[in-house]
Enzyme design. Structure first.
Site, PDB file in Angstrom:
ATOM      1  N   HIS A   1       3.994  -2.136   3.018  1.00  0.00           N
ATOM      2  CA  HIS A   1       3.911  -0.749   2.533  1.00  0.00           C
ATOM      3  C   HIS A   1       5.175  -0.368   1.780  1.00  0.00           C
ATOM      4  O   HIS A   1       6.270  -0.509   2.342  1.00  0.00           O
ATOM      5  CB  HIS A   1       3.702   0.207   3.708  1.00  0.00           C
ATOM      6  CG  HIS A   1       2.384   0.015   4.373  1.00  0.00           C
ATOM      7  ND1 HIS A   1       2.169  -0.981   5.296  1.00  0.00           N
ATOM      8  CD2 HIS A   1       1.208   0.652   4.202  1.00  0.00           C
ATOM      9  CE1 HIS A   1       0.896  -0.939   5.674  1.00  0.00           C
ATOM     10  NE2 HIS A   1       0.293   0.034   5.034  1.00  0.00           N
TER      11      HIS A   1
ATOM     12  N   ASP B   1       0.835  -1.207   0.000  1.00  0.00           N
ATOM     13  CA  ASP B   1       0.000   0.000   0.000  1.00  0.00           C
ATOM     14  C   ASP B   1       0.865   1.251   0.000  1.00  0.00           C
ATOM     15  O   ASP B   1       2.003   1.227   0.476  1.00  0.00           O
ATOM     16  CB  ASP B   1      -0.868   0.050   1.265  1.00  0.00           C
ATOM     17  CG  ASP B   1      -1.979  -0.986   1.260  1.00  0.00           C
ATOM     18  OD1 ASP B   1      -2.082  -1.773   0.297  1.00  0.00           O
ATOM     19  OD2 ASP B   1      -2.754  -1.005   2.239  1.00  0.00           O
TER      20      ASP B   1
HETATM   21 ZN   LIG Z   1      -2.488   3.293   3.186  1.00  0.00          ZN
END
Ligand SMILES: [Zn+2]
Length: 206
Positions: free
Chosen positions: A172, A33
């Site tokens: 991430h 993400d």
């Molecule tokens: Zn996020």
């Protein structure tokens, strides 16, 4: 991305969201993400390539706008992409109209019907509105790679705990996670290989 509290109650409230990916193969789905991020996403791509792994990148529209070459590199390497809104909105603090409009703005940069909500936070009306445009992809394993108080060992444990075929792991490719995401990704890929799991990309539906 920062989750103050894990949205486990959302999981109970919304069983119709995708917490696992349906598959009849021995495969696990690694997702990233908040990118693409220069200095992070490029290194993630290189590590995935070394391990012959595919993944799914839930991008922010604003970051694709700033890093169009990195976005192209993701696609050219055979990974899939998804929408993580344009400006990383928290659904609980945003009207449904504003939330949907931000997601659709990101869709101009990210050609995908996969969607992951920032912080995992959406209101019921937002979920209904999103479902007209997207398949909402949640996760089974949140690695907490963004948390500076959690060690590489612990993050690896969160990423690989109770894995099954169809498990969805969240990492991430962000500046906040960059210290941890690479060592943890490498350990996770080695773990998957040892357990006989393939790392696959989630396919956007047509
Ligand atoms: Zn996020």
């Amino acid at each position: 991305m920062l989750i103050e509290q894990p949205p486990s109650f959302i999981r109970k409230l919304y069983p119709s969201l995708n917490w696992m990916e349906e598959t009849n193969k021995n495969e696990v789905f690694i997702t990233f993400d908040d990118g693409p991020t220069a200095g992070v996403t490029d290194k993630v791509l290189s590590l995935l390539k070394d391990h012959n792994a595919k993944a799914t990148f839930f991008c922010l529209g604003k970051n694709v706008n700033q890093n169009p070459d990195l976005y192209q590199n993701i696609l050219e390497a055979g990974h899939s992409v998804g929408n993580h809104t344009h400006s990383h909105l928290n659904g609980w603090k945003t009207t449904t109209k504003e939330y949907l409009s931000d997601a659709l703005k990101a869709k101009e940069y990210i050609q995908s019907n996969l969607f992951r909500p920032p912080y995992g936070k959406m209101k019921p009306a937002q979920i209904q509105a999103l479902k007209n445009h997207f398949k909402v992809v949640m996760w089974s394993n949140l690695s907490r790679d963004y948390d500076s108080f959690v060690s590489v060992d612990q993050v690896t444990d969160y990423a690989t705990k109770n894995l099954n075929a169809g498990s969805i792991i969240v990492f991430h490719d962000s500046l906040k996670a960059r210290e941890k995401v690479l060592p943890v990704l490498e350990r996770t890929l080695l773990f998957l290989a040892k357990k006989g799991y393939k790392a696959s990309a989630i396919k956007p539906s047509s």
